[in-house]
Write an enzyme that holds these catalytic residues in place. Structure first.
Site, mmCIF file in Angstrom:
data_model
loop_
_atom_site.group_PDB
_atom_site.id
_atom_site.type_symbol
_atom_site.label_atom_id
_atom_site.label_comp_id
_atom_site.label_asym_id
_atom_site.label_seq_id
_atom_site.Cartn_x
_atom_site.Cartn_y
_atom_site.Cartn_z
ATOM 1 N N GLU A 82 -35.719 -2.394 -8.162
ATOM 2 C CA GLU A 82 -34.753 -2.720 -7.127
ATOM 3 C C GLU A 82 -34.340 -4.184 -7.203
ATOM 4 O O GLU A 82 -35.119 -5.049 -7.607
ATOM 5 C CB GLU A 82 -35.339 -2.422 -5.741
ATOM 6 N N CYS A 353 -37.444 -9.491 2.464
ATOM 7 C CA CYS A 353 -38.504 -10.084 1.647
ATOM 8 C C CYS A 353 -39.801 -9.290 1.798
ATOM 9 O O CYS A 353 -40.285 -9.058 2.902
ATOM 10 C CB CYS A 353 -38.710 -11.531 2.080
#
Length: 393
Positions: A82, A353
């Site tokens: 990803e 994150c």
């Protein structure tokens, strides 16, 4: 592959090599007919040297909350990684957050990728191709001169555990005839591998460095980031200081805040003392980036407890409240240490994150390497050329 490498491998003029590399990065392929700017013989030589390889875009998820976009790319072996397109403050500029490995062996408690285990390193061209495809999507969906201004090696994997290919990818990304991204706008984020940090300083010193701290208190850091057992923070910071002096760039220290684990006033005071000591020793103050924890795993999935026990109680709710965040920053400020709170957008699509993770083909087969069952366990365009594919790398 760099133009100089293509010219040497194919026996063509360097000017032609630069133009061919530019074509490969812009088009994702070599044209059947040579444009007027490239000699046909040079193009034929490059084409015969190797095929253009690419990644397959299998998923694109745009956040409904902010202009973050997450991409899933399938590799040739069936594994998936990803990447994220991150908007920058200046309109029309974006950063590409890219993966460097399929999975990760480091098992940091606050990172979803660490729960996958490590399948393999990415090749340099696979890293560069993430940027090229994000740029292509940006052209198609935003247009108007929007561009990828920077690259952040903070996707899946530990970049410096794959230092050879990451450094090669950086060279291609910064090559004017390839992706033309200024090295000063490329940041490599690490959990703390001193040898890799020193390689960045020696081989690509203009690149910026980010260090994930987790905690600055040894017992807590080792619980949250098992890599601390192999490379204690003192050893890591010595290498970070060498990089700061060689590059002239202030290192970015990323501190993921977890409720009741590393967010107390005492934790803040220890962080402030470490930052002040680093600045006094190396002459450069680190930039502190505080990152409130983003959910990973199943809802309610607990993290390690502050004392390292298996009964993890309060850690089942690791989200830091705004009042505690403000108090943490106040302790830093009172000690003369500034900080910013990083905005991790894209949480609604798993792009924030710490959230990147995909099941890999290898991990789903017998013998695939998986992460330990719980965090805190011990963790130790493609290319143009004959030995690699023809596009970046």
């Amino acid at each position: 592959m760099l133009p100089e490498e293509l010219a040497g491998a194919c026996g063509i003029d360097l000017t032609d090599a630069r133009r061919i590399v530019s074509l490969a990065h812009r088009l994702g392929e070599l044209p059947a007919r040579a444009p007027a700017t490239v000699r046909r013989a040079a193009l034929d030589a490059a084409r015969s040297a190797g095929e253009i390889r690419t990644l397959a875009l299998v998923e694109r998820r745009a956040s409904a909350e902010d202009p973050f976009v997450k991409y899933a790319f399938r590799l040739e072996d069936g594994a998936t990684v990803e990447s994220v397109r991150i908007p920058l403050e200046r309109p029309g500029r974006y950063s590409a957050c890219v993966s460097s490995q399929v999975g990760c062996a480091l098992a940091c408690a606050f990172c979803a990728t660490g729960r996958m285990g490590l399948t393999r390193n990415l090749e340099a061209w696979e890293i560069v191709e993430q940027v090229r495809l994000i740029r292509r999507d940006l052209d198609a969906t935003v247009g108007g001169g929007a561009r990828v201004h920077g690259v952040l090696f903070q996707g899946m994997g530990e970049p410096l555990a794959n230092a050879d290919r990451v450094i090669q990818a950086i060279r291609v990304l910064s090559e004017p005839s390839a992706q033309a991204i200024d090295m000063r706008n490329i940041t490599v984020c690490t959990a703390g591998l001193p040898s890799g940090i020193r390689r960045l300083a020696a081989e690509v010193p203009a690149v910026r460095l980010g260090l994930s701290l987790g905690s600055v208190r040894p017992g807590k850091r080792r619980l949250l980031m098992p890599i601390d057992g192999a490379h204690p923070l003192e050893e890591v910071l010595a290498a970070v200081g060498e990089h700061a002096r060689a590059s002239g760039h202030a290192p970015m220290w990323a501190y993921t805040l977890l409720a009741d684990q590393n967010d107390t006033d005492e934790d803040a005071a220890c962080l402030a003392a470490l930052a002040r000591g680093f600045a006094a020793q190396h002459g450069i103050s680190p930039r502190l980036s505080l990152i409130p924890y983003n959910a990973i795993g199943a809802p309610g999935d607990p993290l390690p407890s502050p004392d390292g026990g298996d009964e993890r109680g309060a850690s089942a709710d690791p989200f830091v409240r705004s009042a505690r965040l403000d108090a943490f920053r106040a302790v830093l400020s009172a000690a003369g240490v500034g900080s910013i709170v990083r905005y991790s957008g894209g949480g609604d699509v798993g792009a924030a994150c710490g959230q990147l993770a995909r099941p890999s083909a290898e991990a789903q087969r017998p013998g695939g390497r998986r992460a330990p069952p719980r965090p805190g366990a011990t963790a130790g365009a493609a290319d143009v050329g004959p030995s690699a594919p023809p596009r970046p790398a």
